[in-house]
Design a protein around this motif. Structure first.
Motif, PDB file in Angstrom:
ATOM      1  N   HIS A  21       3.238  -2.523   1.293  1.00 52.17           N
ATOM      2  CA  HIS A  21       2.775  -1.971   2.313  1.00 52.17           C
ATOM      3  C   HIS A  21       1.773  -1.684   3.571  1.00 52.17           C
ATOM      4  O   HIS A  21       2.212  -1.421   3.926  1.00 52.17           O
ATOM      5  N   CYS A  57       3.387   6.368   2.774  1.00 56.58           N
ATOM      6  CA  CYS A  57       2.121   6.049   2.675  1.00 56.58           C
ATOM      7  C   CYS A  57       2.117   7.227   1.577  1.00 56.58           C
ATOM      8  O   CYS A  57       0.952   6.952   0.366  1.00 56.58           O
ATOM      9  N   SER A  81      -2.299   2.531   8.832  1.00 58.61           N
ATOM     10  CA  SER A  81      -3.004   4.144   8.375  1.00 58.61           C
ATOM     11  C   SER A  81      -3.622   2.945   6.474  1.00 58.61           C
ATOM     12  O   SER A  81      -5.424   3.646   6.512  1.00 58.61           O
ATOM     13  N   CYS A  82      -2.766   2.901   6.027  1.00 60.93           N
ATOM     14  CA  CYS A  82      -3.127   2.592   4.680  1.00 60.93           C
ATOM     15  C   CYS A  82      -4.056   1.864   4.552  1.00 60.93           C
ATOM     16  O   CYS A  82      -5.091   1.783   3.869  1.00 60.93           O
ATOM     17  N   CYS A 139       1.199  -1.175   6.865  1.00 59.91           N
ATOM     18  CA  CYS A 139       1.325  -0.179   7.196  1.00 59.91           C
ATOM     19  C   CYS A 139      -0.669  -0.326   8.025  1.00 59.91           C
ATOM     20  O   CYS A 139      -1.031  -0.266   6.913  1.00 59.91           O
TER      21      CYS A 139
HETATM   22 ZN   LIG Z   1       1.442   3.620   4.931  1.00 53.36          ZN
END
Ligand SMILES: [Zn+2]
Lengths: 616, 125
Positions: B29, B3, B35-36, B33
């Protein structure tokens, strides 16, 4: 602006400040308590480049990533490959201690190139770089003016007779540096945004440069200045087609003719070209021993011999592989400059055009002057090639399309990244300690030589022992220490010290001759003769060696060898009476032997006279 | 990529300037993920901003303005580099160096250079 952005900007400014301080201090700094007053330049260069590299690393650390723009890749990749090859060859080469100073120089030059390429692409950066280099040229030029008027207040006054050497410590280096400033000054003069008062100072500087180049009385410096003038006359109008650049071409051609006339009237060309061909052949012989991978970076320092210019020297050290990587780098730069030229002219980017022109002429001139010209190379102005080439690459990047950036992210949060500062600073300071200790070693080396000159051999040995490995004079100090043992009449210690020196640099200076003298003191004539023979192969024109060899051969009873050696000495210096005396001694011994043969009862006595009787 | 690596390069990613291979790894990613992915969505939206079109006569107005500047104002002259306010760190560094150098020259024990002394010869024992 966030704190992180402020810090990033701070580290960028730190990089820039370090670079500008370096380009100003390297040509102007000297220190007269080291044997070579220029040793401080190496220290400033090493400390400065370490700080520059760390400021760049800190900038990336603060930002959380290091960037390589797509436009920089064609210019950065060959330099990275050359850097990697240099490191690999050093790691696999023998005798690293003697080669270390030269190896470090090569690595730090490439690091400078890469950082300047990546960070200083703008025309404003070029203005500042040129400004500080020409400021240094003013100082060197005005000091040269004082020297030419006999107004040098320092202890090195008149070290080169009537020749001016200024802050560069030698007429050849001074001439080359000032010659390089010709295209830089003219490019500044062409800058359409330059203040009119400063443009007048540019013309005044040009005059100071020319006069100093004349006062160096150095054929190689004047020859270099001619080549630089020619490169400038061609380069400026090519990159900056305007009426002003035609004026600069005319100025350069006039300077070319004036310098040419002064130069050929001054003489010195036969020695210069003789040295050239000698160096060329020596380098070729060395290259043929290991053509592909070379002898390792810095190996010239470990086995000193004449070189035929930086390019051949590099091939001798890094092989054809290194030469090919270097040509790749040069070719990429030339292609980038020519590509940028079209864009700049088309888009009317005048500032970019004139500084690219100046950089091209200066790098081209410097390459022409150093790469194929023999003679011992000095750190400055040779180092200047790298920031100038980096700046040239950076400017040409402005004209390239391609917006992608390759990144190396640092997978840490800001707080964690800040915690890296302490260890990184510690590493930087740890590295900076080395050049400072080496500088201290240079002072010790000079003190040792002062003791030796005063006949205090014990004191000299004590100071020589303080010289640290890695210092430029380390090998010379081992030689000096061994010679001091010999002077103290401790031949066994001297032989041990010479053997230690041979491990570092097998053919250093007159080590075999000195060793032969030590063997002679121990009356070990066989080893003495063998050492004299090696010396004669390495330095065939070293006359003193033949005399001593002849004497040693006489003691050994080898009259034939004694005669050959004495003949050689008399042949090299026919007018020197001492050689004839040695030859007469040999003939006397031969006559004695012949007589002994005629009267066999006296043979034993005759042999004894040939081998044991001490010579006067 | 983790992250934090994505955070450290996301401005370049949002501007579309990240190299293709790095862009691919950021995308890989983001896919995994949440949140990203959410953070980058916001950033991309803020970068685009409200859409607006330029006035139709902008080009002509700019040309007229440029012509006026060219005829009325003398060409700007860059400040002499020596008076550039950004040059003070360089000047300070050089001043500090000179101070240190003078201090060194006076205080460091050592003999005068044997190369340039009275003898003027290459002194080697
Ligand atoms: Zn992330």
């Amino acid at each position: 602006m966030t704190t992180s952005a402020k810090m990033t900007s701070f580290w960028f400014r730190a990089c820039e400040t370090t670079l500008l301080v370096l380009v100003f201090l390297l040509p102007t700094a000297f220190f007269l308590k080291t044997y070579d007053g220029m040793a401080i330049k190496s220290t400033i260069f090493e400390v400065g480049t370490i700080v520059l590299a760390f400021a760049w690393l800190f900038k990336g650390m603060e930002r959380g990533r290091w960037e390589l723009p797509e436009t920089a890749q064609p210019l950065a990749l060959p330099a990275l490959a050359l850097l990697a090859w240099t490191i690999i060859r050093f790691a696999t080469a023998p005798r690293q201690i003697a080669a270390l100073p030269d190896f470090l120089k090569q690595v730090l030059c490439l690091v400078t190139y890469l950082i300047v390429l990546l960070e200083f692409g703008g025309v404003q950066n070029a203005r500042r770089l040129f400004g500080w280099i020409t400021a240094a040229a003013w100082i060197a030029g005005l000091y040269g003016l004082c020297q030419s008027l006999g107004l040098d207040p320092l202890s090195w006054k008149g070290a080169f007779g009537q020749r001016v050497f200024s802050t560069l410590g030698g007429p050849d280096s001074l001439g080359l540096f000032l010659a390089l400033c010709i295209p830089l000054t003219l490019a500044q003069w062409l800058d359409p945004e330059r203040d009119s008062f400063l443009r007048w100072t540019d013309m005044a500087l040009l005059l100071v440069l020319l006069m100093n180049i004349g006062w160096t009385h150095s054929f190689s410096a004047r020859f270099a200045a001619q080549r630089v003038c020619l490169a400038t006359a061609l380069g400026l109008p090519l990159f900056f087609p305007s009426r002003n650049s035609l004026k600069t071409t005319i100025m350069c051609l006039v300077m070319f003719v004036i310098i040419g006339m002064v130069s050929f009237a001054g003489g010195g060309q036969p020695e210069f070209f003789n040295e050239w061909s000698h160096g060329f052949n020596a380098a070729r012989a060395l290259i043929s021993q290991s053509p592909w991978i070379g002898h390792g970076p810095g190996s010239f320092a470990a086995a000193p011999s004449q070189d035929g210019g930086a390019f051949l020297r590099m091939i001798a050290e890094l092989g054809v592989v290194g030469g090919a990587l270097w040509l790749w780098l040069l070719g990429s730069l030339a292609a980038a400059a020519l590509g940028a030229r079209r864009r700049f002219i088309k888009e009317g980017a005048l500032g970019e055009s004139c500084y690219t022109a100046g950089l091209c002429a200066a790098t081209l001139g410097l390459l022409a002057c150093t790469q194929l010209t023999p003679g011992p190379r000095s750190l400055f102005p040779d180092w200047l090639l790298w920031p100038l080439a980096g700046m040239l690459g950076g400017l040409t990047m402005l004209a390239r399309r391609g917006a992608f950036v390759s990144v190396l992210p640092l997978p840490l949060r800001e707080a964690a990244r800040h915690k890296l500062y302490a260890p990184a600073f510690a590493i930087m300071l740890g590295l900076v300690v080395f050049p400072i200790r080496w500088f201290d070693s240079e002072i010790e080396h000079n003190s040792a030589l002062a003791c030796a000159n005063a006949g205090d051999w014990q004191g000299a040995i004590a100071h020589f022992e303080m010289v640290k490995p890695g210092a430029e004079s380390f090998v010379a100090a081992q030689y000096g220490k061994a010679n001091a043992f010999l002077a103290l009449n401790k031949p066994a210690d001297a032989i041990n010290a010479y053997a230690a020196l041979e491990d570092l640099s097998p053919d250093y200076s007159h080590v075999h001759y000195q060793k032969a003298l030590a063997y002679a003191k121990l009356q070990d004539w066989t080893d003495a003769v063998a050492s004299h023979e090696i010396e004669s192969k390495l330095n065939p024109s070293f006359v003193t060696n033949y005399d001593a060899w002849s004497q040693a051969a006489l003691k050994l009873g080898d009259l034939g060898a004694a005669e050959v050696a004495a003949d050689k000495a008399a042949e090299l210096e026919p007018s020197e009476p001492s050689h004839k005396a040695v030859l007469a001694e040999v003939y006397a011994a031969e006559r004695q032997l012949a007589e002994a043969r005629k009267h066999p009862t006296r043979v034993g006595k005759g042999r004894a006279a040939g081998t044991k009787k001490p010579q006067g | 990529m983790n992250c934090q690596s994505v955070v450290n390069v996301e401005d370049l990613y949002a501007e579309g300037r990240l190299s293709p291979s790095r862009t691919a790894s950021v995308r890989a990613h983001i896919k995994e993920c949440a949140s990203c992915s959410a953070r980058l969505k916001d950033e991309l939206l803020s970068l685009k901003g409200p859409s607006a079109s330029a006035p139709k006569d902008l080009k002509n107005r700019m040309k007229a303005l440029l012509a006026k500047i060219e005829t009325e104002e003398p060409p700007p002259q860059a400040k002499p580099w020596a008076f550039d306010s950004e040059m003070w760190p360089v000047v300070t560094s050089i001043a500090i160096y000179l101070g240190l150098a003078l201090l060194l020259a006076w205080t460091v024990p050592g003999a005068p250079s044997q190369r340039y002394g009275q003898a003027g010869t290459e002194a080697q024992p």
